[in-house]
Design a protein around this motif. Structure first.
Motif, PDB file in Angstrom:
ATOM      1  N   ASP A  81      44.788  39.037  35.091  1.00  0.00           N
ATOM      2  CA  ASP A  81      45.444  39.026  36.406  1.00  0.00           C
ATOM      3  C   ASP A  81      45.372  40.409  37.042  1.00  0.00           C
ATOM      4  O   ASP A  81      45.180  40.545  38.246  1.00  0.00           O
ATOM      5  N   ILE A  82      45.571  41.430  36.202  1.00  0.00           N
ATOM      6  CA  ILE A  82      45.508  42.811  36.690  1.00  0.00           C
ATOM      7  C   ILE A  82      44.133  43.070  37.306  1.00  0.00           C
ATOM      8  O   ILE A  82      44.018  43.585  38.424  1.00  0.00           O
ATOM      9  N   TRP A  83      43.080  42.663  36.590  1.00  0.00           N
ATOM     10  CA  TRP A  83      41.724  42.916  37.097  1.00  0.00           C
ATOM     11  C   TRP A  83      41.431  42.076  38.329  1.00  0.00           C
ATOM     12  O   TRP A  83      40.779  42.546  39.267  1.00  0.00           O
ATOM     13  N   ASN A  84      41.897  40.837  38.351  1.00  0.00           N
ATOM     14  CA  ASN A  84      41.706  40.019  39.551  1.00  0.00           C
ATOM     15  C   ASN A  84      42.406  40.645  40.753  1.00  0.00           C
ATOM     16  O   ASN A  84      41.905  40.613  41.870  1.00  0.00           O
ATOM     17  N   TYR A  85      43.566  41.228  40.506  1.00  0.00           N
ATOM     18  CA  TYR A  85      44.326  41.848  41.588  1.00  0.00           C
ATOM     19  C   TYR A  85      43.657  43.155  42.040  1.00  0.00           C
ATOM     20  O   TYR A  85      43.586  43.450  43.232  1.00  0.00           O
ATOM     21  N   ILE A  86      43.150  43.907  41.079  1.00  0.00           N
ATOM     22  CA  ILE A  86      42.425  45.143  41.408  1.00  0.00           C
ATOM     23  C   ILE A  86      41.244  44.811  42.319  1.00  0.00           C
ATOM     24  O   ILE A  86      40.982  45.486  43.313  1.00  0.00           O
ATOM     25  N   LYS A  87      40.582  43.708  41.986  1.00  0.00           N
ATOM     26  CA  LYS A  87      39.433  43.279  42.792  1.00  0.00           C
ATOM     27  C   LYS A  87      39.881  42.872  44.196  1.00  0.00           C
ATOM     28  O   LYS A  87      39.330  43.326  45.193  1.00  0.00           O
TER      29      LYS A  87
END
Lengths: 408, 262
Positions: free
Chosen positions: B182-188
């Motif tokens: 989720d963190i990486w999806n949000y960073i994206k």
């Protein structure tokens, strides 16, 4: 992916953590490292492999063979993700059980079929409390079927008895019954060869259908605007307040704040940094108002002509962890407010394990009851049956957690 | 790895950050320059209309990666952060458990006392570790920073307890519900700047960032955020397997956390 919170319920040692551990393994939702670690530790304690150790990660939990505090783990099933919430089964840890279960709408109740275990007080108490916390769908998992030779009669007896209890306490929600062996992973994702008499689906499929079915009838919800104010956004600018929308939609224009009948103009609604025309349920918004409000925390925003209930008296169904008498000093926490109770009238006590009523003028620990509360000041609220998020509270007795209540 | 609804996670984190801001007088956040605490700062910027309204603390033992220092200074300027660098002394003879337990926790204690912070935002997530999964969103620590995990306060619905016991402080965990992916999806989605050490160089990348002494890179060819998301969808390797302190021995995390570690 949609994540559905599912809490475990049931007496200690009836298999809550073991069931989650098994589900995680059967659905490949846990890393090998974690399984290996649990295996190694089981060996170290001289026990056969204990799937519960995947969840119970505190030293005291493993050594003592109990869950101390709630934890969570996720598993994928079809197009859903279940977030399983494990909770302790011990009586004295019911505060932790409540904290975990309050996040879910669906529960799995574990009842051990093993001779000498069966339906216990805590089994029933958990259901009673869970219902108050908002659980609407329930799977009754009759566990440890492997210890009774998968006997249909034993299963039926337990299922019937739980059924009677659920109707005694007017549970009301959707209920399914499934025989399983959590430890052996039987009837969890595959139909069991040794329980041909069971006509239903395996546990996860029943759970899936229960949730999907509940989604469809997600009916006539309350749609008037209710938003609760958290505070100022910035200390330098007291015209900007933050609020969470509990129901309906917030829009620019006239708003009312309760208690106090405060009228303001919402000049701007900001959602996640952007100005928007309106924001719906669940949004955390910032609102620019035309005139400052002193101490806005806990005020409820509504539209003119659609006021919430504002009163200092209310009737509530409560569950208490400590003894309650008319002289108990209690404080309720509701919608970000902490309000002292000036007068406490105990109308009746309800035995959470049978539904039986008594009028002794007090409520014993781990019992429920109906109270009439007179608060130090007005609060804005709704009946629980109208809007859950505005009709529930927790209470403290002499600054110690006492229990929960729902407004009748 | 399960991908959750980012909109819901974002709403909840914003609510928690604002709840902390309105309940406590003097809050600060820990910033390790890793992906989680940087994401938390991005969420704070959303919650507080473009700025981070509290100081951010870097517990600096002097042995972080050069990339990490560079990233810290650049983002501090760009986001106008109020950065507090709390120096912790590193002794060559101690490592792992005692290093994190003694050095970092001691430095944190000092800075908390100096500035009299009553709440500290820490960007831990449940899926990182079995012990972190037991945490509350608002989690009290006593004045010795002790975490009383055997008797945590009740936390019902979204009502977080804010009692400060024994003159301690409260840890605020706005990212508890988030998964690594989720963190990486949000960073994206939000184009959040990230420390370059997360991206693969010569076939290796850092998946979880600590200091130079105790973090090792893992085999990976993920060269950008998209690659990382793709990698996480299929990986069976634990996020913190490159962290020495987690596997040193049993209950290390429990002991560290009980003593006040993040």
């Amino acid at each position: 992916m949609l994540v559905e919170n599912v809490t475990m319920l049931g007496h200690k040692d009836h298999g809550k953590s073991t069931l989650i551990g098994s589900i995680l393994m059967l659905t490949n939702s846990v890393s090998n490292t974690r399984i290996e670690e649990a295996k190694k530790y089981s060996e170290k304690l001289g026990k056969p492999f204990e799937p519960a150790f995947i969840l119970d990660s505190l030293e005291e939990e493993r050594e003592g063979g109990l869950t101390i505090d709630s934890t969570r783990a996720e598993a994928k099933y079809k197009d859903l993700a279940f977030e399983f919430i494990d909770v302790p089964g011990h009586e004295e840890l019911i505060k932790n059980m409540m904290s975990g279960a309050s996040f879910a709408e669906t529960a799995i109740l574990l009842v051990s079929a093993k001779p000498g275990e069966g339906i216990r007080k805590q089994t029933k108490r958990h259901v009673f409390v869970a219902k108050m916390l908002g659980i609407e769908n329930l799977i009754v998992a009759v566990n440890k079927m492997d210890t009774v030779n998968y006997d249909e009669n034993i299963y039926n007896k337990i299922a019937e008895s739980i059924g009677r209890f659920l109707s005694n306490i007017k549970f009301g929600g959707e209920v399914r019954y499934v025989p399983i062996s959590a430890y052996k992973g039987e009837n969890i994702i595959r139909r069991p060869a040794n329980m041909k008499w069971y006509k239903g689906m395996p546990l996860l499929e029943e759970l899936y259908r229960l949730i999907k079915g509940a989604d469809k009838k997600d009916e006539n919800r309350f749609n008037k605007l209710r938003a609760v104010v958290q505070g100022f956004i910035d200390n330098d600018n007291k015209k900007l307040i933050s609020a969470k929308v509990l129901s309906g939609k917030i829009e620019k224009g006239k708003i009312m704040l309760f208690p106090g009948n405060i009228e303001r103009n919402a000049k701007k609604i900001i959602l996640k940094g952007k100005a928007v025309a309106k924001a719906g349920e669940g949004s955390s918004v910032a609102i620019e108002i035309d005139k400052e409000i002193e101490n806005p925390r806990g005020l409820v925003i509504a539209k003119k002509g659609e006021e919430p209930i504002v009163a200092n008296k209310l009737n509530a169904l409560i569950f208490t962890t400590a003894k309650l008498t008319p002289s108990s000093k209690i404080t309720i926490k509701i919608l970000g407010n902490e309000v002292k109770c000036n007068k406490l009238n105990i109308i009746k006590q309800i035995d959470a394990t049978t539904g039986a009523l008594s009028k002794k003028g007090l409520i014993e620990p781990l019992h429920a009851g109906i109270l009439e509360l007179e608060l130090e000041s007005d609060i804005a609220f709704e009946r629980y049956s109208v809007l859950k998020s505005m009709g529930r509270f927790s209470f403290y007795i002499e600054n110690k957690f006492g229990g929960i209540g729902i407004v009748e | 790895m399960i991908e959750q609804n980012l909109k819901e996670l974002e709403e909840r984190s914003i609510f928690i950050l604002r709840e902390a801001r309105s309940k406590f007088k003097n809050i600060a956040a820990l910033w390790s320059m890793g992906k989680d605490s940087t994401t938390m700062l991005a969420l704070a910027r959303k919650a507080f209309l473009g700025k981070v309204p509290f100081p951010v603390i870097h517990i600096d033992n002097g042995i972080d990666f050069p990339e990490t220092y560079k990233f810290r200074d650049e983002l501090t300027r760009k986001w106008k952060l109020n950065l507090i660098v709390a120096k912790s002394e590193i002794k060559p003879e101690i490592s792992g458990f005692s290093c994190c337990g003694a050095n970092k926790t001691e430095a944190l204690k000092k800075v908390m006392k100096q500035y009299k912070f009553d709440a500290l935002i820490v960007s831990i997530r449940r899926d990182e570790h079995g012990v972190r999964a037991k945490e509350r969103v608002f989690s009290p620590r006593d004045k010795n920073f002790k975490w009383n995990y055997k008797d945590q306060p009740a936390e019902l619905w979204d009502d977080y307890s804010s009692k400060i016991e024994n003159e301690g402080h409260v840890r605020i965990h706005p990212l508890l519900d988030w998964n690594e992916i989720d963190i990486w999806n949000y960073i994206k989605k939000e184009h959040i700047p990230v420390n370059p050490l997360y991206f693969s160089r010569n076939g290796f990348r850092y998946r979880s960032l600590g200091c130079t002494h105790c973090t090792v890179p893992l085999k990976s060819n993920a060269k950008n955020v998209d690659d990382i998301i793709k990698e996480l969808k299929t990986t069976t390797v634990e996020e913190r397997s490159g962290r020495e302190q987690d596997k040193e021995k049993e209950y290390v995390m429990q002991k560290l956390r009980a003593l006040g570690y993040m």
